[in-house]
Design a protein around this motif. Structure first.
Motif, PDB file in Angstrom:
ATOM      1  N   ASP A 235       0.766  -1.307  -0.055  1.00 29.71           N
ATOM      2  CA  ASP A 235       0.084   0.000  -0.050  1.00 29.71           C
ATOM      3  C   ASP A 235       0.910   1.107   0.189  1.00 29.71           C
ATOM      4  OD1 ASP A 235      -2.284  -1.627   0.105  1.00 29.71           O
ATOM      5  OD2 ASP A 235      -2.681  -1.398   2.469  1.00 29.71           O
ATOM      6  N   SER A 236       0.393   2.344  -0.456  1.00 24.07           N
ATOM      7  CA  SER A 236       0.868   3.672  -0.414  1.00 24.07           C
ATOM      8  C   SER A 236       0.779   4.166   1.054  1.00 24.07           C
ATOM      9  CB  SER A 236       0.299   4.705  -1.216  1.00 24.07           C
ATOM     10  OG  SER A 236       0.567   4.399  -2.729  1.00 24.07           O
ATOM     11  N   ASP A 237       1.413   5.138   1.676  1.00 21.53           N
ATOM     12  CA  ASP A 237       1.561   5.682   2.955  1.00 21.53           C
ATOM     13  C   ASP A 237       0.242   6.521   2.976  1.00 21.53           C
ATOM     14  OD1 ASP A 237       2.298   8.135   1.967  1.00 21.53           O
ATOM     15  OD2 ASP A 237       4.207   7.597   2.373  1.00 21.53           O
ATOM     16  N   TRP A 238      -0.414   6.729   4.401  1.00 24.16           N
ATOM     17  CA  TRP A 238      -1.620   7.525   4.258  1.00 24.16           C
ATOM     18  C   TRP A 238      -1.310   8.816   3.556  1.00 24.16           C
ATOM     19  CZ3 TRP A 238      -2.099  12.201   6.663  1.00 24.16           C
ATOM     20  CH2 TRP A 238      -1.054  12.585   7.853  1.00 24.16           C
ATOM     21  N   GLN A 239      -0.513   9.607   3.836  1.00 23.86           N
ATOM     22  CA  GLN A 239      -0.225  10.749   3.012  1.00 23.86           C
ATOM     23  C   GLN A 239      -0.271  10.807   1.590  1.00 23.86           C
ATOM     24  OE1 GLN A 239       2.048   9.298   5.124  1.00 23.86           O
ATOM     25  NE2 GLN A 239       2.981  10.852   6.668  1.00 23.86           N
ATOM     26  N   THR A 240       0.118   9.736   1.152  1.00 18.84           N
ATOM     27  CA  THR A 240      -0.087   9.440  -0.489  1.00 18.84           C
ATOM     28  C   THR A 240      -1.590   9.230  -0.747  1.00 18.84           C
ATOM     29  OG1 THR A 240       2.543   8.808  -0.744  1.00 18.84           O
ATOM     30  CG2 THR A 240       0.993   8.200  -2.362  1.00 18.84           C
ATOM     31  N   GLU A 241      -2.059   8.132   0.077  1.00 16.78           N
ATOM     32  CA  GLU A 241      -3.205   7.863  -0.275  1.00 16.78           C
ATOM     33  C   GLU A 241      -4.186   9.262  -0.384  1.00 16.78           C
ATOM     34  OE1 GLU A 241      -5.471   5.422  -0.712  1.00 16.78           O
ATOM     35  OE2 GLU A 241      -3.755   4.027  -1.066  1.00 16.78           O
ATOM     36  N   ILE A 242      -4.184  10.035   0.628  1.00 17.44           N
ATOM     37  CA  ILE A 242      -5.016  11.469   0.702  1.00 17.44           C
ATOM     38  C   ILE A 242      -4.444  11.967  -0.611  1.00 17.44           C
ATOM     39  CG2 ILE A 242      -5.343  13.422   2.006  1.00 17.44           C
ATOM     40  CD1 ILE A 242      -5.139  11.864   4.582  1.00 17.44           C
ATOM     41  N   LYS A 243      -3.312  12.456  -0.719  1.00 18.79           N
ATOM     42  CA  LYS A 243      -2.692  13.344  -1.785  1.00 18.79           C
ATOM     43  C   LYS A 243      -3.371  12.675  -2.965  1.00 18.79           C
ATOM     44  CE  LYS A 243       1.259  15.543  -3.792  1.00 18.79           C
ATOM     45  NZ  LYS A 243       2.633  15.625  -3.660  1.00 18.79           N
ATOM     46  N   GLN A 244      -3.082  11.707  -3.377  1.00 15.30           N
ATOM     47  CA  GLN A 244      -3.569  11.149  -4.790  1.00 15.30           C
ATOM     48  C   GLN A 244      -5.011  10.612  -5.052  1.00 15.30           C
ATOM     49  OE1 GLN A 244      -0.764   8.149  -5.923  1.00 15.30           O
ATOM     50  NE2 GLN A 244       1.187   9.617  -5.928  1.00 15.30           N
ATOM     51  N   ARG A 245      -5.646  10.601  -3.625  1.00 12.19           N
ATOM     52  CA  ARG A 245      -7.189  10.009  -3.924  1.00 12.19           C
ATOM     53  C   ARG A 245      -7.211   8.512  -4.213  1.00 12.19           C
ATOM     54  NH1 ARG A 245      -7.242  14.337  -1.339  1.00 12.19           N
ATOM     55  NH2 ARG A 245      -9.125  15.947  -1.379  1.00 12.19           N
ATOM     56  N   GLY A 246      -6.458   7.862  -3.345  1.00 11.42           N
ATOM     57  CA  GLY A 246      -6.086   6.318  -3.668  1.00 11.42           C
ATOM     58  C   GLY A 246      -7.499   5.635  -3.117  1.00 11.42           C
TER      59      GLY A 246
END
Length: 224
Positions: A55-66
């Protein structure tokens, strides 16, 4: 609708198997609580990615709307609407669970509390030692084994061959013994396999069970 998030960093109480060496040394779970507000109404959900499993980290998830962020958003909005309509999301129907054992080598599986119950064991690559523990079980205990892809194909073959008939009959399923491959189809005939964190799509002829985590994909009610 406004979104706010509160990050957290939790110390893991036990080391899970199949983590990278860096994750073992770090020993923390990082994530964020999402809170959506619409007027006087609000709802929350947990964004809890597993970078050790890809998984991507939570910061990347939020930034990229994962995908994990989008699923957490769905759950938070569902929570908001339930609070708004004063509806409980907790069903009165009891869902059977299992005992969870993270250190099988310090646990006596022949305990009365396990009789007639399902016991999920977090397993590693210590095949010989694990076989000795499982083959020594004499009570009516149902076993769910989770290897998190720690084994090679050769190790898993050795594990299956080393199981006593009684131990094999106690196994409800073996979850993610090795990375998914065509070999699963044959192994699944010998003992039920369960599919969880894998890189290829789930195939019903390769695994008997599909492990569903509602915080990740949406679960159709007909299959819940």
């Amino acid at each position: 609708m406004k979104l706010s998030c509160s990050s957290y960093r939790l110390k893991k109480r036990t080391a899970l198997n199949a983590l990278t060496q860096e994750s073992y040394q770090d020993g923390y779970q990082e994530g964020a609580l999402l809170r959506f507000v619409d007027g006087d109404d609000w709802g929350v959900a947990d964004l809890c990615p597993k970078p050790e499993f890809g998984d991507s980290d939570w910061q990347t998830e939020i930034k990229q709307r994962g995908l994990l962020f989008l699923r957490a958003t769905e759950l938070a909005i569902e929570d908001l609407l339930a609070r708004k309509n004063k509806k409980s999301l907790i069903s009165d129907k009891k869902i059977p669970s299992n005992y969870l054992i993270t250190d099988v080598f310090s646990t006596d599986l022949n305990q009365p509390q396990f009789v007639g119950k399902s016991v999920k064991i977090k397993c590693g690559s210590q095949v010989s030692e694990l076989l000795a523990r499982l083959n020594a079980v004499s009570l009516d205990v149902r076993l769910r084994l989770d290897f998190n892809n720690t084994l090679s194909a050769q190790q898993f073959e050795m594990f299956l061959k080393g199981l006593s008939s009684a131990a094999k009959n106690r196994i409800e399923y073996i979850e993610d013994p090795v990375a998914i491959s065509e070999a699963w189809k044959d192994w699944n005939q010998a003992v039920p396999l369960a599919y969880d964190f894998q890189s290829l799509p789930y195939r019903e002829d390769w695994a008997t069970f599909l492990i569903i985590k509602p915080s990740r994909p949406s679960v159709p009610l007909s299959k819940a």
